[in-house]
Design a protein around this motif. Structure first.
Motif, mmCIF file in Angstrom:
data_model
loop_
_atom_site.group_PDB
_atom_site.id
_atom_site.type_symbol
_atom_site.label_atom_id
_atom_site.label_comp_id
_atom_site.label_asym_id
_atom_site.label_seq_id
_atom_site.Cartn_x
_atom_site.Cartn_y
_atom_site.Cartn_z
ATOM 1 N N GLN A 37 0.852 -1.199 0.000
ATOM 2 C CA GLN A 37 0.000 0.000 0.000
ATOM 3 C C GLN A 37 0.880 1.239 0.000
ATOM 4 O O GLN A 37 1.813 1.346 0.791
ATOM 5 N N LEU A 38 0.587 2.165 -0.904
ATOM 6 C CA LEU A 38 1.386 3.382 -0.997
ATOM 7 C C LEU A 38 0.873 4.421 -0.001
ATOM 8 O O LEU A 38 -0.331 4.525 0.224
ATOM 9 N N LEU A 39 1.782 5.183 0.557
ATOM 10 C CA LEU A 39 1.435 6.101 1.653
ATOM 11 C C LEU A 39 0.823 7.423 1.176
ATOM 12 O O LEU A 39 1.170 8.490 1.685
ATOM 13 N N THR A 40 -0.075 7.353 0.226
ATOM 14 C CA THR A 40 -0.744 8.581 -0.200
ATOM 15 C C THR A 40 -1.825 8.949 0.815
ATOM 16 O O THR A 40 -2.328 8.086 1.525
ATOM 17 N N ALA A 41 -2.200 10.223 0.829
ATOM 18 C CA ALA A 41 -3.259 10.658 1.741
ATOM 19 C C ALA A 41 -4.623 10.260 1.194
ATOM 20 O O ALA A 41 -5.569 10.043 1.950
ATOM 21 N N THR A 42 -4.719 10.166 -0.130
ATOM 22 C CA THR A 42 -6.014 9.851 -0.746
ATOM 23 C C THR A 42 -5.890 8.638 -1.662
ATOM 24 O O THR A 42 -4.798 8.192 -1.994
ATOM 25 N N LYS A 43 -7.026 8.118 -2.068
ATOM 26 C CA LYS A 43 -7.067 6.881 -2.866
ATOM 27 C C LYS A 43 -6.531 7.089 -4.281
ATOM 28 O O LYS A 43 -6.268 8.209 -4.703
ATOM 29 N N ILE A 44 -6.412 5.995 -5.011
ATOM 30 C CA ILE A 44 -5.719 6.072 -6.308
ATOM 31 C C ILE A 44 -6.568 6.734 -7.397
ATOM 32 O O ILE A 44 -6.028 7.395 -8.274
ATOM 33 N N PHE A 45 -7.891 6.587 -7.330
ATOM 34 C CA PHE A 45 -8.716 7.154 -8.404
ATOM 35 C C PHE A 45 -9.787 8.128 -7.908
ATOM 36 O O PHE A 45 -10.676 8.511 -8.652
ATOM 37 N N CYS A 46 -9.749 8.489 -6.613
ATOM 38 C CA CYS A 46 -10.722 9.454 -6.077
ATOM 39 C C CYS A 46 -10.066 10.190 -4.922
ATOM 40 O O CYS A 46 -8.935 9.895 -4.550
ATOM 41 N N GLY A 47 -10.789 11.130 -4.323
ATOM 42 C CA GLY A 47 -10.199 11.957 -3.278
ATOM 43 C C GLY A 47 -10.457 11.442 -1.867
ATOM 44 O O GLY A 47 -10.159 12.117 -0.884
ATOM 45 N N CYS A 48 -10.989 10.226 -1.730
ATOM 46 C CA CYS A 48 -11.284 9.697 -0.389
ATOM 47 C C CYS A 48 -10.008 9.447 0.407
ATOM 48 O O CYS A 48 -8.988 9.057 -0.152
ATOM 49 N N SER A 49 -10.124 9.634 1.712
ATOM 50 C CA SER A 49 -8.981 9.450 2.603
ATOM 51 C C SER A 49 -8.580 7.964 2.693
ATOM 52 O O SER A 49 -9.414 7.075 2.581
ATOM 53 N N PRO A 62 -18.787 7.817 -4.848
ATOM 54 C CA PRO A 62 -19.281 7.055 -6.004
ATOM 55 C C PRO A 62 -18.172 6.354 -6.788
ATOM 56 O O PRO A 62 -18.383 5.252 -7.308
ATOM 57 N N VAL A 63 -16.964 6.946 -6.825
ATOM 58 C CA VAL A 63 -15.889 6.320 -7.614
ATOM 59 C C VAL A 63 -15.434 5.016 -6.972
ATOM 60 O O VAL A 63 -15.417 3.959 -7.612
ATOM 61 N N CYS A 64 -15.083 5.078 -5.687
ATOM 62 C CA CYS A 64 -14.544 3.863 -5.077
ATOM 63 C C CYS A 64 -15.637 2.872 -4.684
ATOM 64 O O CYS A 64 -15.344 1.724 -4.346
ATOM 65 N N LEU A 65 -16.896 3.314 -4.736
ATOM 66 C CA LEU A 65 -17.999 2.364 -4.535
ATOM 67 C C LEU A 65 -18.452 1.764 -5.861
ATOM 68 O O LEU A 65 -19.319 0.903 -5.895
ATOM 69 N N GLY A 66 -17.867 2.249 -6.938
ATOM 70 C CA GLY A 66 -18.194 1.691 -8.246
ATOM 71 C C GLY A 66 -19.603 2.018 -8.699
ATOM 72 O O GLY A 66 -20.223 1.224 -9.413
ATOM 73 N N LEU A 67 -20.122 3.182 -8.312
ATOM 74 C CA LEU A 67 -21.479 3.535 -8.747
ATOM 75 C C LEU A 67 -21.468 3.877 -10.240
ATOM 76 O O LEU A 67 -20.470 4.374 -10.757
ATOM 77 N N PRO A 68 -22.577 3.596 -10.901
ATOM 78 C CA PRO A 68 -22.603 3.793 -12.357
ATOM 79 C C PRO A 68 -22.289 5.242 -12.726
ATOM 80 O O PRO A 68 -22.761 6.179 -12.073
ATOM 81 N N GLY A 69 -21.480 5.417 -13.750
ATOM 82 C CA GLY A 69 -21.207 6.750 -14.269
ATOM 83 C C GLY A 69 -20.054 7.467 -13.598
ATOM 84 O O GLY A 69 -19.585 8.484 -14.098
ATOM 85 N N ALA A 70 -19.592 6.963 -12.461
ATOM 86 C CA ALA A 70 -18.478 7.635 -11.773
ATOM 87 C C ALA A 70 -17.173 7.334 -12.508
ATOM 88 O O ALA A 70 -16.934 6.195 -12.915
ATOM 89 N N LEU A 71 -16.342 8.354 -12.675
ATOM 90 C CA LEU A 71 -15.114 8.162 -13.460
ATOM 91 C C LEU A 71 -13.851 8.305 -12.605
ATOM 92 O O LEU A 71 -13.759 9.204 -11.771
ATOM 93 N N PRO A 72 -12.883 7.432 -12.815
ATOM 94 C CA PRO A 72 -11.633 7.487 -12.062
ATOM 95 C C PRO A 72 -10.692 8.568 -12.595
ATOM 96 O O PRO A 72 -10.676 8.846 -13.790
ATOM 97 N N LEU A 109 -15.522 -6.363 -4.015
ATOM 98 C CA LEU A 109 -15.079 -5.695 -5.238
ATOM 99 C C LEU A 109 -16.291 -5.038 -5.908
ATOM 100 O O LEU A 109 -16.952 -5.646 -6.747
ATOM 101 N N PRO A 110 -16.579 -3.783 -5.546
ATOM 102 C CA PRO A 110 -17.880 -3.220 -5.932
ATOM 103 C C PRO A 110 -18.086 -3.096 -7.437
ATOM 104 O O PRO A 110 -19.214 -3.205 -7.912
ATOM 105 N N LYS A 111 -17.055 -2.833 -8.198
ATOM 106 C CA LYS A 111 -17.259 -2.639 -9.638
ATOM 107 C C LYS A 111 -17.389 -3.960 -10.397
ATOM 108 O O LYS A 111 -17.779 -3.980 -11.553
ATOM 109 N N GLY A 112 -17.014 -5.057 -9.743
ATOM 110 C CA GLY A 112 -16.986 -6.329 -10.469
ATOM 111 C C GLY A 112 -15.680 -6.498 -11.233
ATOM 112 O O GLY A 112 -15.459 -7.489 -11.925
ATOM 113 N N TYR A 113 -14.835 -5.517 -11.116
ATOM 114 C CA TYR A 113 -13.482 -5.632 -11.679
ATOM 115 C C TYR A 113 -12.547 -4.764 -10.848
ATOM 116 O O TYR A 113 -12.984 -3.835 -10.165
ATOM 117 N N GLN A 114 -11.279 -5.111 -10.896
ATOM 118 C CA GLN A 114 -10.246 -4.334 -10.222
ATOM 119 C C GLN A 114 -9.452 -3.610 -11.294
ATOM 120 O O GLN A 114 -9.096 -4.227 -12.312
#
Ligand code: ADP
Ligand code: ZN
Ligand code: MG
Length: 500
Positions: A37-49, A62-72, A109-114
């Motif tokens: 795990q990299l020591l970033t303050a936020t996630k790889i494709f969204c701004g969540c802590s 919505p991005v890390c929950l894989g909700l429809p339409g959310a873009l990384p 794995l909310p999106k069904g893919y990693q």
């Protein structure tokens, strides 16, 4: 004789009657996959802590929950950290790498893919030393972590499983080694060396308990001398160096027993169980084709300019391996001492170098840190030199008092203890307690005479040629002076009294 693993049909084939050859020796083949795990303050494709330990599902969007339409959107700091690791481990960074969807179904794995990288990873090649083995790195790629399933309740019929998505989308690098390892111990050493580098360059906290560094071990056996590999098992869930070694040792024994009894090793994923000290079958292994990899359409290819790589390279701190070599060369320490200071005691190399810079002799400073300081740190339940209550110059002052023979080395231990408790300087403790050595000849002579008079037996033995007795007599003088006699001068006077 054909000895491909899969053709080892039966014991009879291998040992025809009258065959006096030794039983087949099996050689273990091991490759590691390390998730960091990299020591970033936020996630790889969204701004969540990415903070560990927050209440479940409070760090999601919505991005890390894989909700429809959310873009990384790719986190630049995550790439920066991944590059640091890639450069520090001697890999070649690919100017273009491509994110890919790794499709599988799992509740966490909310999106069904990693989102991972597949045929065009961030970096390829590289080398890490483990014991005597140089282990080649296959690749380093970037990917997102999955969420975490939490199983509650017992018995099974009453149980429920909840999912925490705080970890979903946390940036990881996966480091894959070639199957170059041959022993469980070297595999543990390899993992340890990788961890050391990742922590030293500030991209990982190295915390295996919290799962920020994880290792999967792939292991197979083949008859010694064979060049093709046998079927492998992938062992997951080994979250310490010791467990990695134990899991591999268990697995090697298990596979050997299987092959020797004419069985086959199944290509499968196994789980290390630290309670039983065994590995258990988890599922048969998916092949890459099962994941239906394809390029991630929502992310453009990642371009890394050579200038970026060079900036990262220039900013890397000195790595432990290089530091051991430099500490040996610059301060004349042997490999063992340099290794302990740089690798074993966190902060010790900094403390050591600062102590030497403040005037202490290198070997003396090293001995104090490895001896008394380490002992006291253990006492207070710490390992790290940053917990030493005084600074390097205070230690240098203490060593100087010993070197100048102001205090004996036994008195120095008491002064050290007092420094630790009170944080006062060595000099002020020596003055306040009157610990300065007795170098005054008249006072020493009186003590020596008293010791000689009180020990006629040992004195006679010494004169009769039993020279070991001399040390005993000096010891008596030290005792009489409560450790304050200057031992060298006391020895000289003693010699002059009882004949050399
Ligand atoms: P998989 O497709 O099962 O993920 P890979 O070829 O990607 O297998 O390799 C994954 C890891 O397993 C690597 O670290 C590699 O060195 C190691 N590995 C591959 N084949 C073997 C083998 N036969 N025995 C032991 N380790 C192996
Ligand atoms: Zn998010
Ligand atoms: Mg693989």
């Amino acid at each position: 004789m054909d000895c491909r693993v899969l053709d080892l049909g039966s014991v009879d084939n291998r040992f025809p009657i009258g065959d006096s050859r030794l039983p087949i020796q099996y050689e273990p083949v091991i490759g590691l996959e390390i998730h960091c795990q990299l020591l970033t303050a936020t996630k790889i494709f969204c701004g969540c802590s990415t903070t560990f330990g927050a209440p479940p599902n409070t760090q999601t969007c919505p991005v890390c929950l894989g909700l429809p339409g959310a873009l990384p959107v790719l986190n630049r700091q995550a790439v920066e950290f991944a590059l640091r690791a890639a450069v520090a481990l001697g890999t070649t960074v690919n100017p273009i790498s491509v994110f890919a969807r790794k499709n599988y179904f799992y509740p966490d794995l909310p999106k069904g893919y990693q989102i991972s990288q597949f045929d065009q990873p961030l970096a390829t090649g590289g080398l890490v030393r483990a014991g005597e083995t140089a282990v080649r790195l296959t690749r380093i790629h970037m990917e997102e972590d999955a969420g975490k399933s939490l199983h509650h309740g017992f018995p099974e019929s009453d149980s429920q499983t909840l999912v925490d998505f705080n970890r979903a989308g946390v940036p990881l690098i996966e480091i894959v080694t070639e199957p170059d390892l041959r022993t469980a111990a070297d595999a543990a050493a390899c993992f340890s060396r990788l961890r050391e580098v990742l922590v030293a360059i500030g991209v990982s906290d190295g915390n295996m308990d919290e799962g920020s560094l994880r290792c999967d071990a792939n292991v197979s056996l083949r008859p010694a001398g064979e060049t093709t590999f046998g079927a492998k098992a992938e062992v997951k869930n080994v979250n310490s160096f010791r467990f990695l070694q134990k899991a591999l040792e268990f697995e090697i024994d298990r596979q050997r027993a299987l092959l020797e009894s004419g069985g086959r090793v199944a290509q499968e994923t196994r789980l290390w169980n630290s309670d039983t000290g065994t590995t258990e079958s988890m599922r048969s292994k998916e092949g890459a084709h099962d994941y239906r990899y394809f390029p991630e359409p929502d992310l453009p290819p990642l371009h890394v300019e050579p200038e970026w790589v060079e900036r990262v390279r220039a900013a890397l701190p000195e790595l432990p391996e290089a530091r051991v070599a430099r500490v040996m060369a610059a301060h004349g320490l042997n490999h063992y001492d340099a290794d302990v200071l740089v690798r074993l005691i966190p902060g010790a190399a900094d403390f050591f170098e600062a102590t030497v810079a403040a005037g202490a002799a290198a070997k003396t400073a090293s001995n104090w840190i490895q001896g008394e300081i380490r002992r006291k740190l253990k006492e207070i339940g710490s390992e790290d030199c940053s917990a030493v209550p005084f600074g390097p110059s205070a230690l240098a002052e203490l060593t100087e008092l010993v070197d100048r023979q102001v205090i004996s080395s036994s008195a120095a231990k008491d002064v050290f203890e007092e420094m630790w408790q009170s944080r006062r300087s060595a000099r002020s403790i020596v003055d306040a307690k009157g610990l300065a050595q007795i170098g005054d000849v008249a006072a020493l002579e009186a003590m020596v005479d008293a010791v000689v008079a009180a020990n006629p037996g040992p004195v006679a033995q010494y004169r009769a040629g039993k020279t070991q007795t001399f040390g005993f007599l000096v010891g008596q003088v030290m005792k009489a002076s409560k450790g304050k006699a200057n031992p060298a001068r006391a020895g000289e006077i003693l010699k002059s009294r009882i004949g050399s």
